[in-house]
Design a protein around this motif. Structure first.
Motif, PDB file in Angstrom:
ATOM      1  N   TYR A   1       0.829  -1.211   0.000  1.00 37.57           N
ATOM      2  CA  TYR A   1       0.000   0.000   0.000  1.00 37.57           C
ATOM      3  C   TYR A   1       0.861   1.257   0.000  1.00 37.57           C
ATOM      4  N   ASN A   2       1.949   1.257   0.747  1.00 38.17           N
ATOM      5  CA  ASN A   2       2.841   2.424   0.774  1.00 38.17           C
ATOM      6  C   ASN A   2       3.454   2.685  -0.591  1.00 38.17           C
ATOM      7  N   GLN A   3       3.860   1.613  -1.273  1.00 38.20           N
ATOM      8  CA  GLN A   3       4.446   1.782  -2.609  1.00 38.20           C
ATOM      9  C   GLN A   3       3.388   2.234  -3.619  1.00 38.20           C
ATOM     10  N   LEU A   4       2.174   1.703  -3.485  1.00 40.10           N
ATOM     11  CA  LEU A   4       1.090   2.145  -4.381  1.00 40.10           C
ATOM     12  C   LEU A   4       0.738   3.606  -4.139  1.00 40.10           C
ATOM     13  N   SER A   5       0.769   4.020  -2.884  1.00 37.31           N
ATOM     14  CA  SER A   5       0.518   5.435  -2.567  1.00 37.31           C
ATOM     15  C   SER A   5       1.577   6.309  -3.217  1.00 37.31           C
ATOM     16  N   LEU A   6       2.839   5.852  -3.186  1.00 39.24           N
ATOM     17  CA  LEU A   6       3.923   6.597  -3.828  1.00 39.24           C
ATOM     18  C   LEU A   6       3.707   6.683  -5.341  1.00 39.24           C
ATOM     19  N   SER A   7       3.335   5.550  -5.955  1.00 36.57           N
ATOM     20  CA  SER A   7       3.112   5.532  -7.413  1.00 36.57           C
ATOM     21  C   SER A   7       2.028   6.535  -7.806  1.00 36.57           C
ATOM     22  N   TYR A   8       0.881   6.501  -7.117  1.00 34.02           N
ATOM     23  CA  TYR A   8      -0.242   7.363  -7.496  1.00 34.02           C
ATOM     24  C   TYR A   8       0.006   8.825  -7.118  1.00 34.02           C
ATOM     25  N   THR A   9       0.806   9.048  -6.091  1.00 32.90           N
ATOM     26  CA  THR A   9       1.185  10.439  -5.771  1.00 32.90           C
ATOM     27  C   THR A   9       1.955  11.036  -6.938  1.00 32.90           C
TER      28      THR A   9
ATOM     29  N   LYS B   1      -6.460   8.148  -5.120  1.00 33.35           N
ATOM     30  CA  LYS B   1      -5.975   6.784  -4.963  1.00 33.35           C
ATOM     31  C   LYS B   1      -4.778   6.743  -4.025  1.00 33.35           C
ATOM     32  N   ALA B   2      -3.938   7.777  -4.123  1.00 29.34           N
ATOM     33  CA  ALA B   2      -2.754   7.834  -3.255  1.00 29.34           C
ATOM     34  C   ALA B   2      -3.177   7.836  -1.798  1.00 29.34           C
ATOM     35  N   LYS B   3      -4.212   8.641  -1.473  1.00 31.01           N
ATOM     36  CA  LYS B   3      -4.684   8.728  -0.084  1.00 31.01           C
ATOM     37  C   LYS B   3      -5.347   7.419   0.361  1.00 31.01           C
ATOM     38  N   THR B   4      -6.102   6.826  -0.564  1.00 26.94           N
ATOM     39  CA  THR B   4      -6.773   5.557  -0.217  1.00 26.94           C
ATOM     40  C   THR B   4      -5.754   4.501   0.221  1.00 26.94           C
ATOM     41  N   PHE B   5      -4.676   4.360  -0.561  1.00 28.26           N
ATOM     42  CA  PHE B   5      -3.660   3.355  -0.233  1.00 28.26           C
ATOM     43  C   PHE B   5      -2.846   3.754   0.992  1.00 28.26           C
ATOM     44  N   SER B   6      -2.619   5.057   1.151  1.00 27.89           N
ATOM     45  CA  SER B   6      -1.894   5.528   2.335  1.00 27.89           C
ATOM     46  C   SER B   6      -2.687   5.229   3.609  1.00 27.89           C
ATOM     47  N   ASP B   7      -4.016   5.461   3.546  1.00 25.56           N
ATOM     48  CA  ASP B   7      -4.874   5.202   4.707  1.00 25.56           C
ATOM     49  C   ASP B   7      -4.908   3.705   5.038  1.00 25.56           C
ATOM     50  N   LYS B   8      -4.927   2.873   4.005  1.00 27.47           N
ATOM     51  CA  LYS B   8      -4.929   1.427   4.223  1.00 27.47           C
ATOM     52  C   LYS B   8      -3.638   0.976   4.903  1.00 27.47           C
ATOM     53  N   ALA B   9      -2.527   1.565   4.465  1.00 25.42           N
ATOM     54  CA  ALA B   9      -1.235   1.230   5.078  1.00 25.42           C
ATOM     55  C   ALA B   9      -1.199   1.624   6.541  1.00 25.42           C
TER      56      ALA B   9
END
Length: 455
Positions: A425-433, A440-448
């Motif tokens: 999730y952290n890496q996906l947040s980085l990708s979408y940021t 999407k970045a926030k969604t994955f960041s919150d999940k992490a």
């Protein structure tokens, strides 16, 4: 009818090819009858052929019926009883098989085929005593079965008789590895380590130029805790055979314990460069070498030299041992170098592949990581760790679209590993940021963060 007779004739010829030499002369089915017994001979021939045919197609009951009729007509043919016993044996009618085969053996006591079949009847019933008696009878006429008899004595815990046979065979034929293995099993079962050592000492005295006698005695002395005698024996072997390489498998340990560091290192180098020492033994020596260098880092150069002397291309564990040494020391470039050497030898080792890519990430070798992890995913398409490693490398190389695609695919393969899931999730947040997709970045960041807070 002609075709049937031809089949039976071929079948009988095949049977004769499996009989001991001379047995086929017992029943002369091809002679031309010249008296009133001709009709009887023809009937015996027909019944015997029928028995062979039925046995060949596994109709053992019918074979037995035919053979009993043969015996009723002629009780003088041992082969009838032999075949009858074999068929009863197939039917697991061991009592009847024993009786028939004992009759065959009584008629021809020198026939090893008959005795072997009787032996098999006893072994199937685990009747070791009668099996032993049968082999004892065979040995009287066929001495080649003596070693088999020793094994039977061992299985029946008749250790004294087994050792007696082994001594006789060693004296007559010289020592052999198979008999030594059985001898060592007997000593281990009886706890007669003193006798074992005395036997080896006698061998050494009678044949002082044989290297294996020294090596076996060194091992047994060490096993019994008499390291002083073991060391003395090893040094004596080195005096007699200064080019011996195998002796250094023992010497290096004795040198280490005796504080003779330089001699120990030289012995370890000889072992690592030897073509006679197997990979498992080299791995053991290298492990000792690594542990020694941990306590004495001034000898690190010798450790590195020892691995370059390793001429056994199949011994990837040697390189892996050195890699772990450098990894524990914190020298990641050196650790990576040796993990890669190990992987060249053992390319199917999942752990080595993982260690290589994680070290490459630590050392910021992102292009290498991307290439290696892409190849790894072809080989291990359901391993989430390799998706994560590939995604990290792609993010670091600025390939954010591809990174997001790989990471989202890898999520499907995670099974009950919240730490890894959080990393995804952290890496996906980085990708979408980086792709300006803040939602999407926030969604994955919150999940992490949610997963991290529960750990």
């Amino acid at each position: 009818m002609l075709q049937y007779n031809r089949y039976i004739f071929i079948l009988f010829l095949g049977f004769l090819s499996f009989l001991p030499l001379g047995m086929e002369a017992q029943v002369d089915f091809n002679k031309t009858p010249n008296d009133d017994l001709g009709e009887v001979e023809d009937k015996k021939q027909e019944l015997f052929f029928e028995a062979l045919k039925q046995k060949a197609i596994e109709n053992y009951d019918r074979a037995v019926t035919a053979l009993l009729k043969c015996i009723e007509m002629d009780k003088s043919q041992s082969v009838f009883y032999y075949e009858l016993g074999k068929n009863y044996n197939k039917l697991k009618n061991f009592g009847a098989a024993e009786e028939a085969l004992k009759d065959a053996v009584k008629m021809e006591p020198t026939n090893e085929w008959y005795a072997n079949e009787l032996f098999d009847v006893y072994m199937q019933q685990k009747d070791y005593k009668r099996a032993i008696r049968t082999v004892e009878d065979i040995v009287e006429y066929h001495p080649k079965y003596k070693e088999d008899l020793a094994h039977l004595y061992f299985d029946n815990k008749e250790y004294k008789d087994a050792l007696k046979i082994l001594d006789e065979l060693d004296e007559k034929r010289g020592v052999s590895s198979s008999r030594d293995h059985l001898r060592n099993q007997i000593y281990a079962a009886t706890g007669r380590k003193k006798d074992q050592i005395e036997n080896l000492e006698d061998r050494l005295e009678s044949n002082p130029d044989e290297e294996t006698n020294y090596l076996a005695l060194i091992y047994r002395y060490s096993e019994s805790g008499d390291n002083e005698k073991a060391f003395e024996t090893a040094k004596k072997l080195l005096e007699i055979k200064p080019n011996s390489e195998l002796v250094h498998l023992a010497l290096y340990k004795f040198y280490l314990e005796d504080g003779q560091t330089q001699e120990a290192i030289e012995s370890m180098k000889i072992v690592m460069g030897s073509l006679k020492v197997n990979p498992e033994a080299k791995t053991m020596v290298l492990s000792d070498f690594v542990n020694f260098v941990k306590e004495h880092p001034e000898y690190e150069a010798d450790l590195v030299e020892a691995t370059t002397l390793n001429l056994d291309s199949e011994n990837g564990k040697s390189y892996e041992g050195v890699a772990n040494y450098f990894l524990n020391k914190g020298d990641k470039p050196k650790a990576l170098e040796y993990f890669e050497k190990a992987y060249q030898v053992d390319s199917g080792n999942f752990g080595l592949l993982k260690n290589i890519m994680l070290l490459q990430l630590d050392l910021k070798q992102f292009e290498k990581v991307e290439a290696k992890s892409s190849d790894a995913l072809l080989k291990y398409p359901s391993q989430p760790l390799f998706y994560l490693i590939n995604g990290v490398a792609l993010n670091q190389l600025g390939k954010f679209n591809r990174a997001a695609e790989v990471l989202e695919t890898g999520l499907d393969y995670i099974i009950e590993d919240t730490k890894m899931e959080s990393d995804f999730y952290n890496q996906l947040s980085l990708s979408y940021t980086q792709l300006n997709n803040t939602k999407k970045a926030k969604t994955f960041s919150d999940k992490a963060k949610q997963l991290e807070s529960t750990n």
